[in-house]
Design a protein around this motif. Structure first.
Motif, PDB file in Angstrom:
ATOM      1  N   ARG A   1       6.207  10.560 -13.403  1.00  0.00           N
ATOM      2  CA  ARG A   1       5.431   9.206 -13.881  1.00  0.00           C
ATOM      3  C   ARG A   1       6.373   8.736 -15.186  1.00  0.00           C
ATOM      4  O   ARG A   1       7.424   9.417 -15.749  1.00  0.00           O
TER       5      ARG A   1
ATOM      6  N   ASP B   1      -0.722   6.774   6.446  1.00  0.00           N
ATOM      7  CA  ASP B   1      -1.195   6.764   5.091  1.00  0.00           C
ATOM      8  C   ASP B   1      -0.269   7.613   4.195  1.00  0.00           C
ATOM      9  O   ASP B   1       0.313   8.645   4.769  1.00  0.00           O
ATOM     10  N   ARG B   2      -0.722   7.709   3.043  1.00  0.00           N
ATOM     11  CA  ARG B   2       0.174   8.532   2.223  1.00  0.00           C
ATOM     12  C   ARG B   2      -0.170  10.189   2.686  1.00  0.00           C
ATOM     13  O   ARG B   2       0.617  10.843   2.708  1.00  0.00           O
ATOM     14  N   SER B   3      -1.508  10.382   2.863  1.00  0.00           N
ATOM     15  CA  SER B   3      -1.652  11.723   2.922  1.00  0.00           C
ATOM     16  C   SER B   3      -0.987  12.156   4.435  1.00  0.00           C
ATOM     17  O   SER B   3      -0.891  13.585   4.768  1.00  0.00           O
TER      18      SER B   3
ATOM     19  N   MET C   1       8.301   5.438  -1.619  1.00  0.00           N
ATOM     20  CA  MET C   1       6.893   4.909  -2.069  1.00  0.00           C
ATOM     21  C   MET C   1       6.517   3.972  -0.685  1.00  0.00           C
ATOM     22  O   MET C   1       5.371   3.720  -0.629  1.00  0.00           O
ATOM     23  N   GLU C   2       7.260   3.369   0.157  1.00  0.00           N
ATOM     24  CA  GLU C   2       6.739   3.042   1.440  1.00  0.00           C
ATOM     25  C   GLU C   2       6.570   4.168   2.416  1.00  0.00           C
ATOM     26  O   GLU C   2       7.386   4.646   3.054  1.00  0.00           O
ATOM     27  N   PRO C   3       5.353   4.127   2.986  1.00  0.00           N
ATOM     28  CA  PRO C   3       5.053   5.210   3.796  1.00  0.00           C
ATOM     29  C   PRO C   3       5.974   4.964   5.205  1.00  0.00           C
ATOM     30  O   PRO C   3       6.088   3.609   5.311  1.00  0.00           O
TER      31      PRO C   3
ATOM     32  N   VAL D   1       0.811  -1.143  -0.157  1.00  0.00           N
ATOM     33  CA  VAL D   1       0.083  -0.142   0.111  1.00  0.00           C
ATOM     34  C   VAL D   1       0.967   1.170   0.069  1.00  0.00           C
ATOM     35  O   VAL D   1       1.453   1.350   0.849  1.00  0.00           O
ATOM     36  N   GLY D   2       0.905   2.190  -0.871  1.00  0.00           N
ATOM     37  CA  GLY D   2       1.778   3.065  -1.139  1.00  0.00           C
ATOM     38  C   GLY D   2       1.073   4.558  -1.256  1.00  0.00           C
ATOM     39  O   GLY D   2       1.764   5.711  -1.122  1.00  0.00           O
ATOM     40  N   CYS D   3      -0.584   4.557  -1.184  1.00  0.00           N
ATOM     41  CA  CYS D   3      -1.167   5.725  -0.974  1.00  0.00           C
ATOM     42  C   CYS D   3      -2.735   5.522  -0.682  1.00  0.00           C
ATOM     43  O   CYS D   3      -2.971   4.318  -0.518  1.00  0.00           O
ATOM     44  N   ASP D   4      -3.333   6.316  -0.588  1.00  0.00           N
ATOM     45  CA  ASP D   4      -4.706   6.526  -0.012  1.00  0.00           C
ATOM     46  C   ASP D   4      -5.498   6.863  -1.152  1.00  0.00           C
ATOM     47  O   ASP D   4      -6.838   7.234  -0.907  1.00  0.00           O
ATOM     48  N   THR D   5      -5.020   7.149  -2.231  1.00  0.00           N
ATOM     49  CA  THR D   5      -6.076   7.765  -3.503  1.00  0.00           C
ATOM     50  C   THR D   5      -5.856   6.896  -4.645  1.00  0.00           C
ATOM     51  O   THR D   5      -6.196   7.636  -5.764  1.00  0.00           O
TER      52      THR D   5
ATOM     53  N   SER E   1      -1.622  15.104  -1.235  1.00  0.00           N
ATOM     54  CA  SER E   1      -1.816  13.853  -1.690  1.00  0.00           C
ATOM     55  C   SER E   1      -1.712  13.681  -3.182  1.00  0.00           C
ATOM     56  O   SER E   1      -1.169  14.695  -3.883  1.00  0.00           O
ATOM     57  N   TYR E   2      -1.717  12.459  -3.585  1.00  0.00           N
ATOM     58  CA  TYR E   2      -1.136  12.190  -4.917  1.00  0.00           C
ATOM     59  C   TYR E   2      -2.158  12.780  -6.043  1.00  0.00           C
ATOM     60  O   TYR E   2      -2.064  12.753  -7.141  1.00  0.00           O
ATOM     61  N   MET E   3      -3.144  12.861  -5.601  1.00  0.00           N
ATOM     62  CA  MET E   3      -4.328  13.678  -6.366  1.00  0.00           C
ATOM     63  C   MET E   3      -3.758  15.216  -6.735  1.00  0.00           C
ATOM     64  O   MET E   3      -3.939  15.571  -7.656  1.00  0.00           O
TER      65      MET E   3
ATOM     66  N   GLN F   1      -3.610   5.835  -6.632  1.00  0.00           N
ATOM     67  CA  GLN F   1      -2.569   6.546  -7.728  1.00  0.00           C
ATOM     68  C   GLN F   1      -1.271   5.637  -7.611  1.00  0.00           C
ATOM     69  O   GLN F   1      -0.643   5.857  -8.739  1.00  0.00           O
ATOM     70  N   CYS F   2      -0.920   4.920  -6.810  1.00  0.00           N
ATOM     71  CA  CYS F   2       0.536   4.501  -6.903  1.00  0.00           C
ATOM     72  C   CYS F   2       0.571   3.319  -7.672  1.00  0.00           C
ATOM     73  O   CYS F   2       1.945   2.780  -8.086  1.00  0.00           O
TER      74      CYS F   2
END
Ligand code: FES
Ligand code: FES
Lengths: 158, 793
Positions: free
Chosen positions: B717, B286-288, B202-204, A38-42, B709-711, A44-45
């Motif tokens: 990429r 979490d990522r965020s 990439m690893e939180p 798990v690398g994100c919560d949206t 966030s990644y949004m 995207q990864c």
């Protein structure tokens, strides 16, 4: 909590999980298949990518209950015993991984690409990887790995 | 064997198999018996008084084991998170060093500041209960950005830091520099921003703490680049338990890039919470959450001036920089904009005078600390933008201007005006190699072809140097470091000749399990298949300082080589006995001890076996066994350098910048594994291009984060990047036994200014003179539009 049966890596598993449980959480926490990350919560990864009925799917975008009738393959189920899948072998050959965290998602995603398109061009590979992030490799050697695997699957010298 | 697997061989990585099979063990993959889970409740405000925390409803919720707050941290006497580097002000006084409790106490100082921790029997229950904790905040005005934080009347992050100044520091010779400017024929000036970026391994981050009451022992699994440093800080400053009661394990770690060097509050909190609830406690970001709790990088605003004579020879450099520290001082934060930045301002150039002032500023943002390159990318960006501008203003060709000012090979060792002494390099050679790799001579044709397609093409370059192989302990101690920066190794030869190496460095993608095994293959002639490298567990490895600052090969590898020397020497004594010769007549090569000038020899494995089965053995003078340890403290930094070229194509209608070619030539010293070295360069380039074109953490002036966030935070990429052309020219480092320099950071250091210089080169015909990172389509489009208007007016 409801009980569901998931078919993962050619075996049936019966697990208790909430209706809201994500497939990735059930794989990791209950089946202990921690190769899916798990690398994100949206969403995207792409670190969580698995195969559902042969298609690469981000397992953080799917509920476990939705996957009940499907054939799920995770990175742990890709190799043939001790023999790496050609994509796994190509990643090693081309140094397509560094920290390894994105790797299972990259491998699961690109195996589908090569099964669909045995001769992807560099732009096609890069475009396909739009849903997979890697922070280590700069993608250079990931692209080379996919090209190498594809060449091998077409019968060329890998 | 040594040639096929030793130094210089691109052997495949030993660590890959477990990752490819999904069998890596990252911190969050480890679940302990009776595991419980922690969720942190973080301040949504940049600045707020914490008036009341009502946890009653959460405590009554199912599965909840504890809700802990800053009051509990204080009541239990936990120490604050310390800063590992003290910088002095110009007047010799100390920097402002505010407290940093594990959970905010009384006041939250940035979005993401942890205010309370909920521990429950599952992550879902902890998350549900966290929503029930009622926190009453009194929101205060905050300041989230430079330069607003330095304005008259700006809200203060700390009352003890007037003007939000953490320190006001300088380096170099102001009078000498003034004199240089006084006689300059031409002065070039540039204001620039080095954009704030989020490391985004990439690893939180994650931490799993386990207190075993029965033997009063703590174990921490953590996403760390340096488990011993974490253990030291936990023992001495935060948890207050002795090291022998504390084991820190950094298992497989999914990238670090600096962000996992630092001792973070969560590492302390999970150990402490485990002691309180009697179960292991795991926290995973979490990522965020990573965006608001991982230390960020860069975030400088600078003014730079370059003085030149009439021929373009550099006479002097004057720099003034504001550096954002965030709200709290992270482990190495003060060192980054000072000793890792301003000391690099001479670049690869012969500068007779330099003066730099750096003001470090508190803001209501998460901490800023080392991120891939740490200070050196900021110095390089400033210098290479400035040199490019100088070329444009004077009309001297960009390559020629650099050639006139590069330090010549005959000038080494070269003492800069800003404290460093470069031991060796050949900047002309890397420049020539890069020119060939980019096909500089063919550029005009490519430019014309792009123009024919309606695209604006630009070429940009940078010639850079960096300092790594961190670091000579006495030197950094004199500069304010509160730790030594040597490295440690233990080499254990087993009775049948296989080898385990215990290293104090940590691999989180760098491939040490392979490259360090190559050192053994090279020296002992043992196959890398028979070598295992152990890292990341304080109960198994010697006390080392971990991995950052491209130090693992040059410092950690040198420690291994020192230990190997001891092994080889001891083996000589054993072999002399077995071969009935004098030690002076024994030589070791190709995996065997030989009596010089004869064909009598003993294989290394035979000697190892004799050491453990010492029946026929010089037992009076030589101890049994074959295992040696060494610590290595470097004599100087190492100084990789090189030239990076970038070509871009810009669509004038949309402002989209496409990186069409990247060609670099680096001198990273002796190369152990070319495949891995190239991979390190690729990764650094992607991060550098990311900073230049895509990435920026955006806080508003009040300290709200708008893209966490990644949004909303744009990560590079695969489709954003081309294949990279990487070349190397080697000059061996003069002061470590391997001659290695370091490669982990060169890409991120050298390439950002080359990208922006290329963008500006493409836009120059339109009259665009400046653009800031990241050069997003919107920014480029606006610059084009503004230039057109300016021309029309
Ligand atoms: S964890 Fe599923 S896309 Fe990131
Ligand atoms: S290998 Fe580390 S994120 Fe891809």
């Amino acid at each position: 909590m409801p009980t569901i049966t998931l078919r993962v890596n050619r075996k049936n598993h019966t697990v208790e999980c909430a209706n809201s449980s994500l497939l990735v959480d059930v794989l990791r926490e209950q089946l202990r298949l921690t190769g899916t990350h798990v690398g994100c919560d949206t969403s995207q990864c792409g670190a969580c990518t698995v195969h559902v009925d042969g298609h690469s799917v981000k397992s953080c975008t799917m509920l476990a209950v939705e996957a009940q009738d499907a054939e799920i393959t995770t990175i742990e189920g890709l190799a043939d015993g001790n023999t790496l899948h050609p994509m796994q072998a190509a990643f090693q050959e081309c140094h397509g991984l560094q920290c390894g965290f994105c790797t299972s998602g990259m491998v699961m995603s690109t195996t589908e690409l090569v099964s669909r398109n045995p001769d992807p061009s560099e732009p096609e590979i890069r475009h396909w990887l739009e849903g997979n992030l890697c922070r280590c490799t700069g993608y250079h050697n990931i692209v080379r790995a996919v090209q190498t695997c594809a060449r091998g699957s077409r019968g060329g010298t890998p | 064997m040594s040639s096929a697997q030793g130094i210089g061989a691109s052997i495949k990585r030993k660590e890959d198999r477990r990752f490819l099979l999904g069998k890596g063990q990252y911190t969050d993959d480890i679940t302990l018996p009776d595991q419980s889970y922690a969720v942190l409740i973080r301040s949504p405000y940049a600045a707020a008084l914490i008036k009341k925390i009502d946890a009653a409803a959460a405590l009554a919720a199912p599965g909840v084991l504890a809700v802990l707050t800053g009051d509990d941290v204080a009541a239990d006497g936990l120490g604050g998170i310390p800063c590992g580097w003290a910088v002095k002000n110009k007047d010799g006084s100390n920097m402002v060093e505010p407290p940093h409790p594990g959970l905010a106490h009384g006041k939250a100082r940035h979005v993401g500041d942890p205010v309370a921790m909920v521990v429950a029997s599952s992550k879902a229950l902890a998350k549900a209960a966290a929503k029930l904790v009622d926190i009453d905040y009194d929101v205060l005005p905050g300041c989230g950005r430079l330069p607003e934080a330095t304005a008259e009347g700006a809200p203060l992050v700390w009352d003890q830091a007037p003007g939000n100044v953490c320190f006001d520091w300088h380096i170099g010779d102001a009078a000498l520099t003034d004199a240089a400017f006084a006689k300059a024929a031409h002065v070039v000036e540039l204001d620039l921003v080095n954009n704030r970026v989020a490391p985004n391994a990439m690893e939180p981050r994650a931490a799993n703490g386990h207190y075993a009451a029965a033997n009063d022992h703590y174990t921490l699994y953590t996403t760390s680049q340096n488990p011993h440093l974490t253990r030291l800080l936990l023992a001495a400053f935060t948890l207050h338990v002795s090291e022998h009661k504390l084991r820190v394990i950094a298992p497989d770690v999914g990238g670090g890039f600096g962000s996992k060097i630092f001792h973070y509050a969560e590492e302390l909190l999970v150990l402490w919470a485990s002691r309180r609830v009697g179960r292991p406690v795991k926290w995973t970001a979490d990522r965020s959450e990573a965006f608001i709790s991982d230390a960020h990088g860069r975030d400088h605003i600078s003014k730079a001036q370059l003085a030149m004579d009439k021929d373009g020879k550099f006479l002097g450099l004057r720099v003034h920089t504001l550096a954002n520290m965030g709200a709290y001082l992270s482990t190495f934060a003060p060192a980054v904009p000072t000793y890792l930045y301003a000391t690099l301002l001479s670049g690869p150039y012969d500068f007779p005078a330099i003066y730099a002032e750096v003001k470090a500023i508190f803001t209501n943002t998460v901490a800023v600390d080392a991120y891939r390159g740490a200070g050196r990318p900021e110095a390089t960006y400033l210098l290479e933008r400035l040199v490019e501008k100088a070329a444009r203003e004077t009309g001297i060709d960009r390559v020629e201007l650099r050639r006139r000012n590069l330090i010549q090979p005959s000038q080494f060792p070269y003492q800069t005006q800003v404290a460093l002494q470069y031991d060796i390099g050949d900047y002309q050679a890397t420049l020539d190699l890069a020119l060939a790799k980019i096909d500089y001579a063919g550029y005009a044709q490519r430019h014309a072809a792009s123009a024919a397609n309606g695209k604006l093409r630009g070429i940009g370059m940078s010639t850079y140097i960096e300092a790594c192989g961190i670091a000579p302990s006495a030197l950094v101690g004199a500069l304010g470091a509160r730790a030594g920066l040597y490295e440690a190794a233990n080499v254990r030869i087993h009775p049948t000749g296989s080898v385990t190496v215990f290293t104090g460095t940590h691999s989180h993608g760098q491939g040490h399990e392979t490259t360090f095994a190559q050192l053994i293959a090279d020296r002992l002639g043992v196959s890398t298949d028979n070598v295992e490298i152990v890292h990341g567990d304080t109960d198994r490895i010697p006390f080392g300082m971990g991995t950052y600052g491209s130090r693992s090969a040059s410092v950690g590898g040198s420690a291994i080589v020192k230990a190997l020397d001891k092994i080889v020497d001891k083996g000589k004594k054993i072999a002399a006995h077995l071969l009935e010769a004098s030690v002076a007549d024994i030589e070791f090569r190709d995996g065997a001890y030989r009596v010089v000038g004869t064909d009598r020899q003993k294989a290394f494995g035979e000697v190892a076996f004799a050491a453990y089965v010492p029946h026929n053995y010089p037992i009076d003078t030589v101890e049994p066994g074959l295992e040696e340890s060494a610590f290595y403290d470097p004599k100087n930094f190492t100084f990789p350098g090189g030239t990076h070229f970038v070509e871009v194509e810009i669509d004038p209608e949309t402002g989209v910048v496409e990186v069409v070619d990247v060609a670099i030539a680096d001198d990273v010293g002796v190369i152990i594994n070319p495949m891995i070295v190239d991979g390190q360069a690729h990764g650094g380039l992607a991060q550098g291009i990311g900073q230049a074109l895509y990435e920026e953490v955006q806080y508003d002036a009040d300290g709200q984060l708008s893209n966490g966030s990644y949004m909303t935070y744009c990560m590079p990429r695969a489709a954003d990047l081309p294949m990279f052309k990487v070349g190397n020219h080697v000059t061996a480092c003069t002061h470590n036994p391997l001659g290695v320099k370091g490669v982990g950071e060169v890409g991120a250091i050298g390439v950002p200014p080359a990208v922006i210089n290329a963008v500006l080169d493409a836009l120059a015909p339109l009259g665009v003179k400046d653009i800031s990172m990241p050069a997003t389509p919107e920014k480029v489009w606006r610059a084009i539009a503004a230039a057109k208007q300016g021309k029309g007016a």
